[in-house]
Design an enzyme around this catalytic site. Structure first.
Site, PDB file in Angstrom:
ATOM      1  N   PHE A 146       0.511  11.436   7.331  1.00 59.08           N
ATOM      2  CA  PHE A 146      -0.082  10.139   7.653  1.00 59.08           C
ATOM      3  C   PHE A 146      -1.416  10.020   6.920  1.00 59.08           C
ATOM      4  O   PHE A 146      -2.310  10.847   7.094  1.00 59.08           O
ATOM      5  CB  PHE A 146      -0.285   9.988   9.158  1.00 59.08           C
ATOM      6  CG  PHE A 146      -0.644   8.579   9.530  1.00 59.08           C
ATOM      7  CD1 PHE A 146       0.348   7.621   9.691  1.00 59.08           C
ATOM      8  CD2 PHE A 146      -1.970   8.207   9.678  1.00 59.08           C
ATOM      9  CE1 PHE A 146       0.022   6.312  10.005  1.00 59.08           C
ATOM     10  CE2 PHE A 146      -2.303   6.899   9.994  1.00 59.08           C
ATOM     11  CZ  PHE A 146      -1.303   5.953  10.156  1.00 59.08           C
ATOM     12  N   VAL A 147      -1.520   8.978   6.085  1.00 61.51           N
ATOM     13  CA  VAL A 147      -2.728   8.843   5.262  1.00 61.51           C
ATOM     14  C   VAL A 147      -3.522   7.586   5.627  1.00 61.51           C
ATOM     15  O   VAL A 147      -2.957   6.597   6.110  1.00 61.51           O
ATOM     16  CB  VAL A 147      -2.387   8.824   3.753  1.00 61.51           C
ATOM     17  CG1 VAL A 147      -1.907  10.188   3.294  1.00 61.51           C
ATOM     18  CG2 VAL A 147      -1.358   7.754   3.412  1.00 61.51           C
ATOM     19  N   LYS A 162       6.295   7.459   0.103  1.00 64.07           N
ATOM     20  CA  LYS A 162       6.693   8.665   0.853  1.00 64.07           C
ATOM     21  C   LYS A 162       8.218   8.710   0.860  1.00 64.07           C
ATOM     22  O   LYS A 162       8.848   8.290   1.845  1.00 64.07           O
ATOM     23  CB  LYS A 162       6.181   8.583   2.302  1.00 64.07           C
ATOM     24  CG  LYS A 162       4.723   8.918   2.454  1.00 64.07           C
ATOM     25  CD  LYS A 162       4.364   9.320   3.872  1.00 64.07           C
ATOM     26  CE  LYS A 162       4.084   8.137   4.743  1.00 64.07           C
ATOM     27  NZ  LYS A 162       3.340   8.487   5.990  1.00 64.07           N
ATOM     28  N   ASP A 206       7.340   3.588   3.129  1.00 61.85           N
ATOM     29  CA  ASP A 206       7.614   4.713   4.021  1.00 61.85           C
ATOM     30  C   ASP A 206       9.118   4.707   4.336  1.00 61.85           C
ATOM     31  O   ASP A 206       9.914   5.232   3.569  1.00 61.85           O
ATOM     32  CB  ASP A 206       6.737   4.519   5.258  1.00 61.85           C
ATOM     33  CG  ASP A 206       6.752   5.671   6.218  1.00 61.85           C
ATOM     34  OD1 ASP A 206       7.057   6.789   5.794  1.00 61.85           O
ATOM     35  OD2 ASP A 206       6.455   5.469   7.410  1.00 61.85           O
ATOM     36  N   ASP A 220       0.825  -1.207   0.000  1.00 62.08           N
ATOM     37  CA  ASP A 220       0.000   0.000   0.000  1.00 62.08           C
ATOM     38  C   ASP A 220       0.860   1.259   0.000  1.00 62.08           C
ATOM     39  O   ASP A 220       0.609   2.195  -0.739  1.00 62.08           O
ATOM     40  CB  ASP A 220      -0.969   0.004   1.212  1.00 62.08           C
ATOM     41  CG  ASP A 220      -0.278  -0.332   2.525  1.00 62.08           C
ATOM     42  OD1 ASP A 220       0.966  -0.403   2.571  1.00 62.08           O
ATOM     43  OD2 ASP A 220      -1.003  -0.540   3.522  1.00 62.08           O
TER      44      ASP A 220
HETATM   45  P1  5GP Z   1       7.916   0.995   6.128  1.00 60.79           P
HETATM   46  O1  5GP Z   1       8.537  -0.265   6.585  1.00 60.79           O
HETATM   47  O2  5GP Z   1       8.167   1.316   4.668  1.00 60.79           O
HETATM   48  O3  5GP Z   1       8.246   2.155   7.023  1.00 60.79           O
HETATM   49  O4  5GP Z   1       6.382   0.818   6.395  1.00 60.79           O
HETATM   50  C1  5GP Z   1       5.424   0.519   5.484  1.00 60.79           C
HETATM   51  C2  5GP Z   1       4.161   0.249   6.252  1.00 60.79           C
HETATM   52  O5  5GP Z   1       3.947   1.264   7.230  1.00 60.79           O
HETATM   53  C3  5GP Z   1       2.954   0.301   5.360  1.00 60.79           C
HETATM   54  O6  5GP Z   1       2.631  -0.962   4.837  1.00 60.79           O
HETATM   55  C4  5GP Z   1       1.879   0.783   6.311  1.00 60.79           C
HETATM   56  O7  5GP Z   1       1.341  -0.296   7.008  1.00 60.79           O
HETATM   57  C5  5GP Z   1       2.616   1.648   7.301  1.00 60.79           C
HETATM   58  N1  5GP Z   1       2.531   3.088   6.955  1.00 60.79           N
HETATM   59  C6  5GP Z   1       3.505   3.903   6.556  1.00 60.79           C
HETATM   60  N2  5GP Z   1       3.062   5.135   6.317  1.00 60.79           N
HETATM   61  C7  5GP Z   1       1.733   5.095   6.576  1.00 60.79           C
HETATM   62  C8  5GP Z   1       0.685   6.079   6.494  1.00 60.79           C
HETATM   63  O8  5GP Z   1       0.848   7.251   6.132  1.00 60.79           O
HETATM   64  N3  5GP Z   1      -0.556   5.639   6.826  1.00 60.79           N
HETATM   65  C9  5GP Z   1      -0.814   4.355   7.224  1.00 60.79           C
HETATM   66  N4  5GP Z   1      -2.059   4.059   7.515  1.00 60.79           N
HETATM   67  N5  5GP Z   1       0.137   3.421   7.305  1.00 60.79           N
HETATM   68  C10 5GP Z   1       1.397   3.790   6.982  1.00 60.79           C
END
Ligand code: 5GP
Length: 173
Positions: free
Chosen positions: A147-148, A126, A98, A95
């Protein structure tokens, strides 16, 4: 407060474009679409239907975020694939990318299983928040560091069923 960032129409149009791009890249298929639970389910369902190339679907469970808005930095596989991906063309469907910690971990795990090819499709990116470099082949939208929620994305399990992607802030309406 919820503020629309991407409308359902914008998402539909972009997902159709990504589906067409994947069709061009994998003309024969089948392509294994593997979604990361739970947020990527909606994207996977729409992406699979936007593709003409035959696909198969599977799911993995990962725990990286708690109930809040910040990452714990800790990644764990909570549900594994149902079948082997050895020799298969695999696209991991996410989805949002980040920090990149989740996908870095998952790509390492999957690469060890010897798929024929391994790529990433993410609806949202992001880039400002990246801590680990990950190569993403298919990106829906690059978004600012907000944060979405919606279209599968939650806050403490709420808002997943919103049709639009919205910015969730603590401000009063
Ligand atoms: P990463 O390991 O890339 O930091 O994290 C990815 C995961 O963090 C995504 O699959 C999601 O579950 C969560 N995440 C990161 N940013 C957001 C956001 O803006 N909103 C939401 N709802 N989840 C996020």
């Amino acid at each position: 407060m919820l503020k629309i960032l991407l409308t359902a129409d914008q998402i539909r149009t972009r997902v159709a474009e990504l589906g067409a791009q994947i069709d061009r890249d994998y003309p024969t298929g089948p392509v294994y679409l593997i979604a990361i639970l739970k947020g990527a389910c909606f994207f996977l369902a729409d992406l699979a239907r936007a593709m003409k190339t035959p696909s198969r679907i599977d799911f993995v469970g990962i725990s990286s975020y708690g109930k809040g808005k910040s990452t714990s930095g800790e990644v764990r596989l909570t549900k594994d694939l149902d079948a082997s991906i050895e020799g298969c063309d695999v696209i991991v469907v996410e989805d949002i990318v980040d920090t990149g910690i989740t996908l870095t971990y998952l790509m390492k795990v999957f690469a060890q299983r010897k798929p024929r090819s391994l790529r990433i499709a993410t609806l949202l990116d992001k880039p400002e928040r990246r801590q680990r470099q990950v190569e993403v082949h298919y990106t829906g939208f690059r978004i600012p560091d907000k944060f979405v929620v919606g279209y599968g994305l939650d806050y403490a399990e709420d808002y997943r069923n919103l049709k639009d992607v919205c910015v969730l802030s603590d401000d009063e309406p």
